[in-house]
Design a protein around this motif. Structure first.
Motif, PDB file in Angstrom:
ATOM      1  N   LEU A 108     -54.365 -36.210  24.571  1.00 46.54           N
ATOM      2  CA  LEU A 108     -55.688 -36.568  25.068  1.00 46.54           C
ATOM      3  C   LEU A 108     -56.629 -37.074  23.967  1.00 46.54           C
ATOM      4  CD1 LEU A 108     -56.261 -33.558  27.474  1.00 46.54           C
ATOM      5  CD2 LEU A 108     -55.430 -35.846  28.057  1.00 46.54           C
ATOM      6  N   ILE A 109     -56.271 -36.826  22.711  1.00 51.64           N
ATOM      7  CA  ILE A 109     -57.155 -37.178  21.599  1.00 51.64           C
ATOM      8  C   ILE A 109     -57.457 -38.678  21.536  1.00 51.64           C
ATOM      9  CG2 ILE A 109     -57.384 -37.199  19.077  1.00 51.64           C
ATOM     10  CD1 ILE A 109     -55.930 -34.461  19.106  1.00 51.64           C
ATOM     11  N   PRO A 110     -56.471 -39.569  21.743  1.00 52.99           N
ATOM     12  CA  PRO A 110     -56.789 -41.003  21.657  1.00 52.99           C
ATOM     13  C   PRO A 110     -57.883 -41.453  22.628  1.00 52.99           C
ATOM     14  CG  PRO A 110     -54.421 -40.686  21.593  1.00 52.99           C
ATOM     15  CD  PRO A 110     -55.033 -39.344  21.915  1.00 52.99           C
ATOM     16  N   GLN A 111     -58.022 -40.772  23.749  1.00 56.17           N
ATOM     17  CA  GLN A 111     -59.057 -41.151  24.705  1.00 56.17           C
ATOM     18  C   GLN A 111     -60.454 -40.945  24.133  1.00 56.17           C
ATOM     19  OE1 GLN A 111     -58.563 -39.936  28.835  1.00 56.17           O
ATOM     20  NE2 GLN A 111     -56.490 -39.281  28.333  1.00 56.17           N
ATOM     21  N   LEU A 112     -60.583 -40.043  23.160  1.00 63.68           N
ATOM     22  CA  LEU A 112     -61.894 -39.747  22.584  1.00 63.68           C
ATOM     23  C   LEU A 112     -62.128 -40.440  21.243  1.00 63.68           C
ATOM     24  CD1 LEU A 112     -62.045 -35.909  23.308  1.00 63.68           C
ATOM     25  CD2 LEU A 112     -62.826 -37.803  24.730  1.00 63.68           C
ATOM     26  N   ALA A 113     -61.120 -41.129  20.731  1.00 61.21           N
ATOM     27  CA  ALA A 113     -61.185 -41.683  19.378  1.00 61.21           C
ATOM     28  C   ALA A 113     -62.288 -42.718  19.181  1.00 61.21           C
ATOM     29  CB  ALA A 113     -59.833 -42.279  18.994  1.00 61.21           C
ATOM     30  N   THR A 114     -62.631 -43.454  20.217  1.00 56.98           N
ATOM     31  CA  THR A 114     -63.593 -44.544  20.043  1.00 56.98           C
ATOM     32  C   THR A 114     -64.944 -44.275  20.696  1.00 56.98           C
ATOM     33  OG1 THR A 114     -62.824 -45.687  22.025  1.00 56.98           O
ATOM     34  CG2 THR A 114     -61.732 -46.242  19.937  1.00 56.98           C
ATOM     35  N   TRP A 115     -65.188 -43.072  21.162  1.00 57.63           N
ATOM     36  CA  TRP A 115     -66.418 -42.836  21.924  1.00 57.63           C
ATOM     37  C   TRP A 115     -67.679 -43.081  21.107  1.00 57.63           C
ATOM     38  CZ3 TRP A 115     -66.328 -36.936  23.393  1.00 57.63           C
ATOM     39  CH2 TRP A 115     -66.364 -36.160  22.244  1.00 57.63           C
ATOM     40  N   ALA A 116     -67.663 -42.809  19.813  1.00 55.14           N
ATOM     41  CA  ALA A 116     -68.870 -42.986  18.999  1.00 55.14           C
ATOM     42  C   ALA A 116     -69.194 -44.462  18.765  1.00 55.14           C
ATOM     43  CB  ALA A 116     -68.726 -42.268  17.662  1.00 55.14           C
ATOM     44  N   ALA A 123     -68.051 -44.633  27.413  1.00 58.18           N
ATOM     45  CA  ALA A 123     -67.195 -43.545  26.931  1.00 58.18           C
ATOM     46  C   ALA A 123     -67.158 -42.350  27.886  1.00 58.18           C
ATOM     47  CB  ALA A 123     -67.676 -43.079  25.557  1.00 58.18           C
ATOM     48  N   LEU A 124     -68.142 -42.247  28.734  1.00 57.62           N
ATOM     49  CA  LEU A 124     -68.259 -41.097  29.623  1.00 57.62           C
ATOM     50  C   LEU A 124     -67.049 -40.894  30.536  1.00 57.62           C
ATOM     51  CD1 LEU A 124     -70.137 -38.779  30.225  1.00 57.62           C
ATOM     52  CD2 LEU A 124     -71.357 -40.253  31.825  1.00 57.62           C
ATOM     53  N   PRO A 125     -66.471 -41.938  31.122  1.00 59.09           N
ATOM     54  CA  PRO A 125     -65.291 -41.707  31.970  1.00 59.09           C
ATOM     55  C   PRO A 125     -64.129 -41.058  31.212  1.00 59.09           C
ATOM     56  CG  PRO A 125     -66.206 -43.862  32.422  1.00 59.09           C
ATOM     57  CD  PRO A 125     -66.920 -43.327  31.204  1.00 59.09           C
ATOM     58  N   GLU A 126     -63.932 -41.430  29.936  1.00 60.45           N
ATOM     59  CA  GLU A 126     -62.866 -40.808  29.159  1.00 60.45           C
ATOM     60  C   GLU A 126     -63.163 -39.334  28.904  1.00 60.45           C
ATOM     61  OE1 GLU A 126     -63.925 -43.874  27.992  1.00 60.45           O
ATOM     62  OE2 GLU A 126     -62.134 -45.122  28.147  1.00 60.45           O
ATOM     63  N   LEU A 127     -64.403 -39.023  28.563  1.00 63.49           N
ATOM     64  CA  LEU A 127     -64.774 -37.628  28.338  1.00 63.49           C
ATOM     65  C   LEU A 127     -64.569 -36.825  29.617  1.00 63.49           C
ATOM     66  CD1 LEU A 127     -65.849 -35.329  26.635  1.00 63.49           C
ATOM     67  CD2 LEU A 127     -68.175 -36.124  27.134  1.00 63.49           C
ATOM     68  N   GLU A 128     -64.983 -37.375  30.736  1.00 59.28           N
ATOM     69  CA  GLU A 128     -64.802 -36.694  32.018  1.00 59.28           C
ATOM     70  C   GLU A 128     -63.322 -36.438  32.297  1.00 59.28           C
ATOM     71  OE1 GLU A 128     -66.044 -37.346  36.704  1.00 59.28           O
ATOM     72  OE2 GLU A 128     -66.331 -38.971  35.279  1.00 59.28           O
ATOM     73  N   SER A 129     -62.499 -37.439  32.064  1.00 57.19           N
ATOM     74  CA  SER A 129     -61.056 -37.315  32.285  1.00 57.19           C
ATOM     75  C   SER A 129     -60.431 -36.260  31.380  1.00 57.19           C
ATOM     76  CB  SER A 129     -60.399 -38.681  32.058  1.00 57.19           C
ATOM     77  OG  SER A 129     -59.012 -38.583  32.114  1.00 57.19           O
ATOM     78  N   VAL A 130     -60.838 -36.260  30.098  1.00 54.49           N
ATOM     79  CA  VAL A 130     -60.307 -35.273  29.144  1.00 54.49           C
ATOM     80  C   VAL A 130     -60.719 -33.864  29.549  1.00 54.49           C
ATOM     81  CG1 VAL A 130     -60.518 -34.436  26.774  1.00 54.49           C
ATOM     82  CG2 VAL A 130     -60.037 -36.846  27.210  1.00 54.49           C
ATOM     83  N   LEU A 131     -61.979 -33.678  29.905  1.00 50.75           N
ATOM     84  CA  LEU A 131     -62.438 -32.337  30.304  1.00 50.75           C
ATOM     85  C   LEU A 131     -61.714 -31.862  31.548  1.00 50.75           C
ATOM     86  CD1 LEU A 131     -66.251 -32.713  29.616  1.00 50.75           C
ATOM     87  CD2 LEU A 131     -64.604 -31.349  28.297  1.00 50.75           C
ATOM     88  N   GLU A 132     -61.531 -32.755  32.487  1.00 52.62           N
ATOM     89  CA  GLU A 132     -60.801 -32.397  33.715  1.00 52.62           C
ATOM     90  C   GLU A 132     -59.381 -31.942  33.367  1.00 52.62           C
ATOM     91  OE1 GLU A 132     -59.812 -35.487  36.796  1.00 52.62           O
ATOM     92  OE2 GLU A 132     -61.298 -34.281  37.883  1.00 52.62           O
ATOM     93  N   ALA A 133     -58.709 -32.664  32.479  1.00 48.45           N
ATOM     94  CA  ALA A 133     -57.353 -32.298  32.081  1.00 48.45           C
ATOM     95  C   ALA A 133     -57.327 -30.968  31.326  1.00 48.45           C
ATOM     96  CB  ALA A 133     -56.739 -33.411  31.227  1.00 48.45           C
ATOM     97  N   VAL A 134     -58.262 -30.778  30.406  1.00 49.70           N
ATOM     98  CA  VAL A 134     -58.306 -29.546  29.610  1.00 49.70           C
ATOM     99  C   VAL A 134     -58.497 -28.328  30.513  1.00 49.70           C
ATOM    100  CG1 VAL A 134     -59.723 -28.235  27.971  1.00 49.70           C
ATOM    101  CG2 VAL A 134     -59.041 -30.583  27.456  1.00 49.70           C
TER     102      VAL A 134
END
Length: 138
Positions: A108-116, A123-134
């Motif tokens: 899941l880390i690559p989904q957050l790599a470019t958010w900044a 970037a919000l959809p990726e964060l939402e997806s990662v949190l849902e998976a976690v």
């Protein structure tokens, strides 16, 4: 980033809270609360620590609190300049990327790599997806 001020809710933080609330409340957290300072905004989600620990014993394993009023927090920080972008997310003080590594969620880390480097709205959809998976993995 500065801590949120008491000046009121953040429009950016409110938008992030509204987007993430369905995932976070399903995970046992209270709806997000936001605040904003001159250069940044933050959203915090709180779950009673005992409840969090019973549901997610594999997350934030280094955090243990016997205080009956303690909360486990997820904090999302947004830098507002030059345009709003998510700068950090922490689960009880542990950066989300580190939390993912420590719990075997490296995929899941690559989904957050470019958010900044992208606008928060992108970037919000990726964060939402990662949190849902976690929070759905046990």
């Amino acid at each position: 980033m500065r801590k949120p001020s008491d000046a009121g809710r953040s429009p950016v933080g409110t938008a992030i809270a509204e987007a993430l609330n369905p995932v976070m409340t399903a995970a046992g957290f209270a709806p997000g609360q936001s605040g904003e300072g001159p250069t940044g905004a933050a959203v915090v989600y709180c779950s009673p620590h005992a409840h969090f620990r019973s549901r997610y014993p594999h997350l934030a394993v280094g955090v243990d609190n016997d205080d009956p009023g303690a909360c486990t927090n997820l904090n999302v920080y947004v830098d507002l300049l030059p345009e709003p972008h998510i700068s950090e997310a922490h689960l009880d003080g542990v950066p989300l990327q580190q939390q993912l590594r420590e719990t075997g969620h490296d995929d899941l880390i690559p989904q957050l790599a470019t958010w900044a480097s992208r606008p928060a709205s992108d970037a919000l959809p990726e964060l939402e997806s990662v949190l849902e998976a976690v929070f759905s993995r046990r």
